[in-house]
Design a protein around this motif. Sequence first.
Motif, short mmCIF file in Angstrom:
data_model
loop_
_atom_site.label_atom_id
_atom_site.label_comp_id
_atom_site.label_asym_id
_atom_site.label_seq_id
_atom_site.Cartn_x
_atom_site.Cartn_y
_atom_site.Cartn_z
N ARG A 30 0.83 -1.20 0.00
CA ARG A 30 0.00 0.00 0.00
C ARG A 30 0.87 1.26 0.00
O ARG A 30 0.63 2.21 -0.75
N ALA A 33 2.58 1.60 -3.45
CA ALA A 33 1.61 2.07 -4.45
C ALA A 33 1.35 3.56 -4.28
O ALA A 33 1.31 4.31 -5.26
N HIS A 36 4.14 5.67 -5.64
CA HIS A 36 4.12 5.74 -7.11
C HIS A 36 2.81 6.32 -7.65
O HIS A 36 2.60 6.34 -8.85
N ARG A 38 -0.25 5.10 -7.51
CA ARG A 38 -1.02 4.07 -8.19
C ARG A 38 -1.90 3.36 -7.18
O ARG A 38 -1.68 3.42 -5.99
N SER A 39 -2.85 2.62 -7.70
CA SER A 39 -3.64 1.75 -6.83
C SER A 39 -2.78 0.54 -6.47
O SER A 39 -1.80 0.22 -7.15
N MET A 40 -3.18 -0.15 -5.39
CA MET A 40 -2.45 -1.37 -5.02
C MET A 40 -2.55 -2.40 -6.13
O MET A 40 -1.58 -3.10 -6.42
N GLU A 42 -2.81 -1.91 -9.38
CA GLU A 42 -1.91 -1.54 -10.48
C GLU A 42 -0.45 -1.80 -10.09
O GLU A 42 0.35 -2.27 -10.89
N GLU A 43 -0.13 -1.52 -8.84
CA GLU A 43 1.24 -1.75 -8.36
C GLU A 43 1.58 -3.24 -8.44
O GLU A 43 2.66 -3.62 -8.88
#
Length: 93
Positions: A30, A33, A36, A38-40, A42-43
């Motif tokens: 988490r 993500a 970066h 991003r969502s978890m 997407e990560e």
Amino acid sequence: MACSSDLIVNLNMARITIRNLDEDVKRRLRVRAAKHQRSMEEEVRIILRNAVDDSQAGPRDLAAFTRECFAPLGGVELELPPRGPTREPPDFS
């Protein structure tokens, strides 16, 4: 009705469920993500994509890389030059 390319791509995507994930791993994921932006989900996709990408895998070290590059060419015997006398160390007094 025309289909968008996003819809076609999404129909071909696989799903995966990960059970028994440690809370610490989930927390660090988490944080990573968020770092970066991003969502978890997407990560995790990016991490998995990079993990299985063989083109990213490099040689273990310089010696392994050198052997890998030159092994098909056969071995080479190098003649080492004779060693000369060593220099005197500098005087810092």
